[in-house]
Design a protein around this motif. Structure first.
Motif, PDB file in Angstrom:
ATOM      1  N   LYS A 272      18.619 111.137 -14.116  1.00  0.00           N
ATOM      2  CA  LYS A 272      19.182 111.670 -15.361  1.00  0.00           C
ATOM      3  C   LYS A 272      20.711 111.725 -15.351  1.00  0.00           C
ATOM      4  CE  LYS A 272      18.574 115.571 -18.494  1.00  0.00           C
ATOM      5  NZ  LYS A 272      17.905 116.844 -18.713  1.00  0.00           N
ATOM      6  N   PHE A 273      21.329 111.910 -14.173  1.00  0.00           N
ATOM      7  CA  PHE A 273      22.759 112.131 -14.098  1.00  0.00           C
ATOM      8  C   PHE A 273      23.507 111.094 -13.272  1.00  0.00           C
ATOM      9  CE2 PHE A 273      21.065 116.345 -15.120  1.00  0.00           C
ATOM     10  CZ  PHE A 273      21.796 116.604 -16.274  1.00  0.00           C
ATOM     11  N   GLY A 274      23.032 109.875 -13.277  1.00  0.00           N
ATOM     12  CA  GLY A 274      23.760 108.769 -12.673  1.00  0.00           C
ATOM     13  C   GLY A 274      24.082 108.941 -11.199  1.00  0.00           C
ATOM     14  N   PHE A 275      23.085 109.184 -10.386  1.00  0.00           N
ATOM     15  CA  PHE A 275      23.272 109.356  -8.946  1.00  0.00           C
ATOM     16  C   PHE A 275      23.538 108.005  -8.294  1.00  0.00           C
ATOM     17  CE2 PHE A 275      21.690 109.847  -4.584  1.00  0.00           C
ATOM     18  CZ  PHE A 275      22.382 110.973  -4.193  1.00  0.00           C
ATOM     19  N   GLN A 276      24.671 107.907  -7.565  1.00  0.00           N
ATOM     20  CA  GLN A 276      25.008 106.654  -6.894  1.00  0.00           C
ATOM     21  C   GLN A 276      25.871 106.954  -5.673  1.00  0.00           C
ATOM     22  OE1 GLN A 276      27.127 103.868  -9.365  1.00  0.00           O
ATOM     23  NE2 GLN A 276      26.365 102.146  -8.180  1.00  0.00           N
ATOM     24  N   ASN A 277      25.549 106.338  -4.553  1.00  0.00           N
ATOM     25  CA  ASN A 277      26.299 106.497  -3.299  1.00  0.00           C
ATOM     26  C   ASN A 277      26.437 107.959  -2.875  1.00  0.00           C
ATOM     27  OD1 ASN A 277      26.738 103.690  -3.085  1.00  0.00           O
ATOM     28  ND2 ASN A 277      28.500 103.848  -4.445  1.00  0.00           N
ATOM     29  N   GLY A 278      25.420 108.768  -3.176  1.00  0.00           N
ATOM     30  CA  GLY A 278      25.418 110.160  -2.752  1.00  0.00           C
ATOM     31  C   GLY A 278      26.036 111.135  -3.729  1.00  0.00           C
ATOM     32  N   TYR A 279      26.512 110.634  -4.874  1.00  0.00           N
ATOM     33  CA  TYR A 279      27.187 111.487  -5.848  1.00  0.00           C
ATOM     34  C   TYR A 279      26.512 111.450  -7.209  1.00  0.00           C
ATOM     35  CZ  TYR A 279      31.086 111.359  -2.545  1.00  0.00           C
ATOM     36  OH  TYR A 279      31.870 111.470  -1.425  1.00  0.00           O
ATOM     37  N   PHE A 280      26.604 112.578  -7.920  1.00  0.00           N
ATOM     38  CA  PHE A 280      26.144 112.671  -9.306  1.00  0.00           C
ATOM     39  C   PHE A 280      27.326 112.406 -10.227  1.00  0.00           C
ATOM     40  CE2 PHE A 280      23.116 115.393  -7.075  1.00  0.00           C
ATOM     41  CZ  PHE A 280      21.911 114.930  -7.593  1.00  0.00           C
ATOM     42  N   GLY A 281      27.055 111.883 -11.427  1.00  0.00           N
ATOM     43  CA  GLY A 281      28.101 111.703 -12.431  1.00  0.00           C
ATOM     44  C   GLY A 281      29.108 110.641 -12.056  1.00  0.00           C
ATOM     45  N   LYS A 282      30.292 110.768 -12.651  1.00  0.00           N
ATOM     46  CA  LYS A 282      31.372 109.807 -12.428  1.00  0.00           C
ATOM     47  C   LYS A 282      32.541 110.493 -11.763  1.00  0.00           C
ATOM     48  CE  LYS A 282      29.954 107.050 -16.263  1.00  0.00           C
ATOM     49  NZ  LYS A 282      30.219 105.921 -17.024  1.00  0.00           N
ATOM     50  N   ARG A 283      33.317 109.713 -11.053  1.00  0.00           N
ATOM     51  CA  ARG A 283      34.487 110.246 -10.362  1.00  0.00           C
ATOM     52  C   ARG A 283      35.447 110.884 -11.366  1.00  0.00           C
ATOM     53  NH1 ARG A 283      38.136 107.328  -5.768  1.00  0.00           N
ATOM     54  NH2 ARG A 283      39.650 109.000  -5.618  1.00  0.00           N
ATOM     55  N   GLY A 284      35.963 112.054 -11.006  1.00  0.00           N
ATOM     56  CA  GLY A 284      36.919 112.741 -11.852  1.00  0.00           C
ATOM     57  C   GLY A 284      38.304 112.132 -11.740  1.00  0.00           C
ATOM     58  N   LYS A 285      39.254 112.692 -12.452  1.00  0.00           N
ATOM     59  CA  LYS A 285      40.617 112.167 -12.463  1.00  0.00           C
ATOM     60  C   LYS A 285      41.417 112.581 -11.233  1.00  0.00           C
ATOM     61  CE  LYS A 285      40.898 111.915 -17.447  1.00  0.00           C
ATOM     62  NZ  LYS A 285      41.565 112.340 -18.668  1.00  0.00           N
ATOM     63  N   GLY A 286      40.941 113.528 -10.469  1.00  0.00           N
ATOM     64  CA  GLY A 286      41.658 114.005  -9.288  1.00  0.00           C
ATOM     65  C   GLY A 286      41.656 112.979  -8.168  1.00  0.00           C
ATOM     66  N   ARG A 287      42.316 113.333  -7.083  1.00  0.00           N
ATOM     67  CA  ARG A 287      42.435 112.423  -5.943  1.00  0.00           C
ATOM     68  C   ARG A 287      41.159 112.330  -5.130  1.00  0.00           C
ATOM     69  NH1 ARG A 287      47.441 114.586  -2.839  1.00  0.00           N
ATOM     70  NH2 ARG A 287      46.458 116.517  -3.461  1.00  0.00           N
ATOM     71  N   LYS A 288      40.356 113.348  -5.150  1.00  0.00           N
ATOM     72  CA  LYS A 288      39.159 113.374  -4.310  1.00  0.00           C
ATOM     73  C   LYS A 288      37.993 112.657  -4.992  1.00  0.00           C
ATOM     74  CE  LYS A 288      40.087 117.722  -1.982  1.00  0.00           C
ATOM     75  NZ  LYS A 288      39.539 119.044  -1.669  1.00  0.00           N
ATOM     76  N   SER A 289      37.344 111.777  -4.251  1.00  0.00           N
ATOM     77  CA  SER A 289      36.170 111.098  -4.815  1.00  0.00           C
ATOM     78  C   SER A 289      34.984 112.044  -4.893  1.00  0.00           C
ATOM     79  CB  SER A 289      35.810 109.869  -3.982  1.00  0.00           C
ATOM     80  OG  SER A 289      35.449 110.262  -2.672  1.00  0.00           O
ATOM     81  N   SER A 290      35.078 113.193  -4.215  1.00  0.00           N
ATOM     82  CA  SER A 290      33.975 114.150  -4.230  1.00  0.00           C
ATOM     83  C   SER A 290      34.009 115.048  -5.461  1.00  0.00           C
ATOM     84  CB  SER A 290      33.999 115.001  -2.960  1.00  0.00           C
ATOM     85  OG  SER A 290      35.202 115.735  -2.881  1.00  0.00           O
ATOM     86  N   THR A 291      35.046 114.940  -6.283  1.00  0.00           N
ATOM     87  CA  THR A 291      35.086 115.681  -7.540  1.00  0.00           C
ATOM     88  C   THR A 291      34.529 114.780  -8.621  1.00  0.00           C
ATOM     89  OG1 THR A 291      37.025 116.927  -6.831  1.00  0.00           O
ATOM     90  CG2 THR A 291      36.558 116.907  -9.188  1.00  0.00           C
TER      91      THR A 291
END
Length: 134
Positions: A25-44
């Motif tokens: 439902k929420f675009g799970f890919q490579n261990g993450y939900f959603g899309k990368r945020g605008k911040g520097r961290k890929s975990s956000t």
């Protein structure tokens, strides 16, 4: 070598079982939900929604299912969110109002202490207002 009682409980009530329906439902890919945020961290991460607070609540409720929730309070004793420690060792924190500029609801997922192997990475998800295409 068996999993023991804790291992069996973690498999039945942990983050892996609870997250199954969320992944599609929420675009799970490579261990993450959603899309990368605008911040520097890929975990956000960001998950846009027409109703961010309700989407965040639904996501949280599904991820923690019927686990006991600890109310988080600030220094003044006012509640600001919830923490759930799942039997597998993962920790989920829900804040209806985050510290970000847009004050979007946020969920933090911490799988560092998981006692079973999981495919979900440590991340913070902001539930943002969906901007309609014109």
């Amino acid at each position: 070598m068996g999993t023991g009682n804790i291992g069996k409980l973690a498999l039945l009530t942990g983050i892996m079982k609870n997250s199954r329906s969320l992944k599609s439902k929420f675009g799970f890919q490579n261990g993450y939900f959603g899309k990368r945020g605008k911040g520097r961290k890929s975990s956000t991460r960001n998950i846009p929604s027409k109703n961010p607070l309700q989407t965040a609540k639904d996501f949280f409720d599904t991820l923690v299912q019927d686990a006991a929730r600890e109310v988080l309070k600030n220094d003044n004793g006012e509640p600001y969110g919830f923490r759930v420690d799942l039997p597998d060792g993962s920790i989920i924190i829900f804040r209806p109002v985050s510290h970000s500029a847009d004050k979007s609801p946020a969920i933090s997922i911490d799988t560092k202490s998981c006692r079973i192997e999981v495919d979900i990475r440590v991340q913070k998800i902001h539930f943002t207002l969906e901007v309609p295409l014109t």
